[in-house]
Motif scaffolding. Structure first.
Motif, short mmCIF file in Angstrom:
data_model
loop_
_atom_site.label_atom_id
_atom_site.label_comp_id
_atom_site.label_asym_id
_atom_site.label_seq_id
_atom_site.Cartn_x
_atom_site.Cartn_y
_atom_site.Cartn_z
N LEU A 164 -27.18 51.38 -25.54
CA LEU A 164 -28.35 52.03 -24.93
C LEU A 164 -29.62 51.75 -25.74
O LEU A 164 -30.70 51.54 -25.18
CB LEU A 164 -28.11 53.53 -24.83
N LEU A 165 -29.50 51.73 -27.05
CA LEU A 165 -30.64 51.51 -27.93
C LEU A 165 -31.18 50.09 -27.83
O LEU A 165 -32.38 49.84 -28.03
CB LEU A 165 -30.24 51.81 -29.37
N PHE A 166 -30.30 49.15 -27.50
CA PHE A 166 -30.66 47.73 -27.59
C PHE A 166 -31.84 47.36 -26.68
O PHE A 166 -32.65 46.50 -27.03
CB PHE A 166 -29.44 46.87 -27.26
N LYS A 167 -31.97 48.02 -25.54
CA LYS A 167 -33.09 47.70 -24.65
C LYS A 167 -34.43 48.03 -25.31
O LYS A 167 -35.45 47.40 -25.00
CB LYS A 167 -32.95 48.42 -23.31
N TYR A 168 -34.43 48.99 -26.22
CA TYR A 168 -35.64 49.31 -26.96
C TYR A 168 -35.85 48.33 -28.12
O TYR A 168 -36.98 47.97 -28.44
CB TYR A 168 -35.58 50.74 -27.49
N ILE A 169 -34.77 47.92 -28.73
CA ILE A 169 -34.85 46.91 -29.80
C ILE A 169 -35.49 45.63 -29.27
O ILE A 169 -36.27 44.97 -29.97
CB ILE A 169 -33.46 46.64 -30.40
#
Length: 570
Positions: A162-167
């Motif tokens: 889920l975090l990767f789209k922000y990364i």
């Protein structure tokens, strides 16, 4: 009905999805290979499959672009994702790390547990992590990010999907490491990989003897060769800062004996490249690339197999997910393929539903499709683009464009034409001769005389180098991938050198040098000298006497070649 990107990888036995964006591994992620396996799922889904499904006219990677030597990119696709990552199979040692990044903490981090002044309260750690992330995230994403992660641990690997789209919305790289429980977690963001290019380039050039200390002319002449060779060892052409830094950082970490993984995706190459420490690879980190390519084969049984087994991401357009694993080669100035730093070790098709691997289908080294493409170029029927030197050339509608395509094609596949089978080489020669020696086209070729000569020079070099490559194989007593004896080897070498002495005046000097070098290596073969040459004739069998006679003939041929080369140089 076309699938959605969320539909892919849902049938993986050791991966669980709490929702389509967040895969969770059932296996323990406590070593680099396990981490790589998990990251493959997240990164392929988010960076290849999602953009392919959601982007109209997604720029698929040409299979030939996965073959070394790698070419510089034609375009930058700013709307596609790009990122870089480094992971260490150890705890973070923040002060002593050799690069800069903003640290992310976990309550299970060894430094926090052991340090008396650290505050291990999960609430405090969570608050600080959120702020660290928000400080580097575009403001328009702040509210959505807070909503998604107000109750979730940023550092926990289970939230990485889920975090990767922000990364992906951040500049620079992110960092992973092991916590006190021996589990990987997100340990840092906004990382800058060090890139001491000047020092590494000069040190490497001196080591392979392409540079001489304080010799400006030699440095200028060989710098581009050394730069390209060094970068190719780590899976890249001479390209962007992101990929150059990743290559040189991997080189530095490997020299330090680190167990690490570096992964980078360029927006121009659309290829996930991974460099990681592999115990089976002693001298360099292992290089892998993953990309979406179109299957160009006309073999119906291959296409049927791929469709029935579910390997197509898009059956209508014959798109597959491919992983290519490479093998590095030490620099050898006496090898006719001197510039070969990398070759394909293995290619794997990845099933986009189950992650099952297929190694039996040849996609990128399909010689039939290579010659088919060559045919299309000379006929003016090839639709596509190439980079000719610094110029981007679209299609092959004119003879000028065809010659530029031919030069680029020969330059790209030079190593393969030199080393592949006689059948493949004969097909290449037939296509090229039918075009370049077509008398009806001589007027057209005269209009582009320098370009025509440039193509011929490249073609002639390949023809000559192929003969030298045969000599390289014979030196190892191999011919057509079969073992031969000393008598057969000497007979073949003498026949080739006897032909060469009449042609050598037209040969490239570096190839004459290599020919002489190979022949002298054969003459200095210790077994050959001890077993046959230094013995008296009466001590030898008829077989041995033949070998000794052929050896003497080889000595004469080498002296003749040296004499011709000396005359040519004066």
């Amino acid at each position: 009905m076309n699938p959605k990107w969320e539909d892919f990888f849902l049938n993986v036995n050791d991966i669980h999805w709490s929702d389509p964006a967040t895969p969770l591994p059932r296996f323990k992620v406590d070593n680099i290979l396990a981490l790589k396996k998990y990251l493959d799922i997240v990164h392929i889904k988010s960076c290849l499959l999602k953009p392919y499904i959601e982007t109209k006219d997604y720029p698929l990677v040409d299979p030939r672009d996965l073959l070394p030597s790698f070419e510089t990119d034609l375009y930058e696709f700013e709307y596609l994702p790009g990122f870089s990552l480094v992971a260490f199979s150890r705890a973070i040692d923040y002060f002593n790390e050799i690069f800069q990044f903003d640290i992310i903490h976990t309550p299970y981090e060894k430094n926090i547990i052991d340090h008396k002044d650290a505050c291990p309260l999960p609430e405090t750690i969570h608050y600080n992590n959120l702020n660290s992330f928000l400080n580097k995230l575009p403001k328009n994403l702040h509210e959505q990010f807070k909503s998604d992660f107000s109750q979730k641990d940023i550092a926990d690997l289970k939230n990485y999907g889920l975090l990767f789209k922000y990364i992906l919305q951040m500049d620079r790289g992110h960092v992973m490491a092991l916590d006190a429980n021996n589990d990987f977690y997100l340990a840092g963001i906004y990382a800058s990989f060090p890139s001491d290019l000047d020092t590494e380039l000069k040190r490497f050039g001196l080591r392979i003897k392409k540079f001489k200390a304080n010799d400006n002319v030699t440095y200028e002449l060989n710098r581009n060769f050394v730069y390209q060779f060094l970068m190719e060892l780590y899976g890249f052409p001479i390209v962007s800062e992101r990929r150059t830094s990743a290559a040189l950082f991997a080189r530095r970490l490997f020299k330090l004996g680190e167990t690490f993984l570096i992964r980078v995706l360029g927006q121009s190459d659309r290829t996930i490249t991974t460099l990681y420490a592999d115990p089976k690879n002693k001298f360099y980190p292992r290089v892998e690339k993953i990309a979406l390519v179109k299957v160009e084969t006309t073999k119906k049984d291959t296409l049927t197999f791929l469709k029935e087994k579910g390997y197509f991401v898009d059956p209508e357009n014959q798109v597959v997910l491919i992983r290519v694993i490479y093998r590095q080669h030490k620099y050898d100035p006496n090898n006719v393929r001197e510039d070969r730093a990398l070759s394909v070790l293995r290619q794997e098709l990845i099933n986009p539903y189950t992650t099952e691997i297929c190694t039996s289908v040849n996609i990128i080294k399909d010689t039939y499709s290579m010659t088919l493409k060559l045919n299309d170029i000379v006929k003016g029927e090839f639709i596509g683009r190439i980079k000719y030197k610094r110029e981007i050339v679209e299609n092959t509608e004119t003879h000028e464009k065809r010659l530029k395509f031919l030069y680029a094609w020969l330059n790209k596949h030079q190593r393969r034409i030199i080393g592949y089978s006689d059948e493949f080489y004969a097909n290449v020669v037939k296509v090229l001769d039918n075009y370049l020696l077509n008398s009806d086209l001589f007027d057209k070729f005269n209009e582009h005389h320098s370009l025509y000569q440039e193509v011929w020079e490249k073609y002639s070099y390949i023809q000559q180098a192929r003969k030298v490559k045969i000599l390289e194989d014979l030196k190892k007593r191999r011919y057509n991938n079969q073992r031969i004896n000393y008598l057969q080897m000497l007979e073949m070498v003498n026949n080739i050198l006897n032909e060469l002495k009449f042609e050598v005046v037209n040969y490239f000097d570096e190839l004459i040098f290599r020919t002489i070098f190979i022949a002298e290596n054969i003459l200095n073969d210790s077994y050959l000298l001890k077993r046959y040459v230094k013995k008296k004739d009466e001590e030898l069998s008829k077989y041995g006497q033949k070998i000794k006679k052929l050896y003497g003939r080889l000595v004469t041929l080498v002296d003749e070649l040296k004499s011709i080369r000396k005359t040519k140089q004066t």
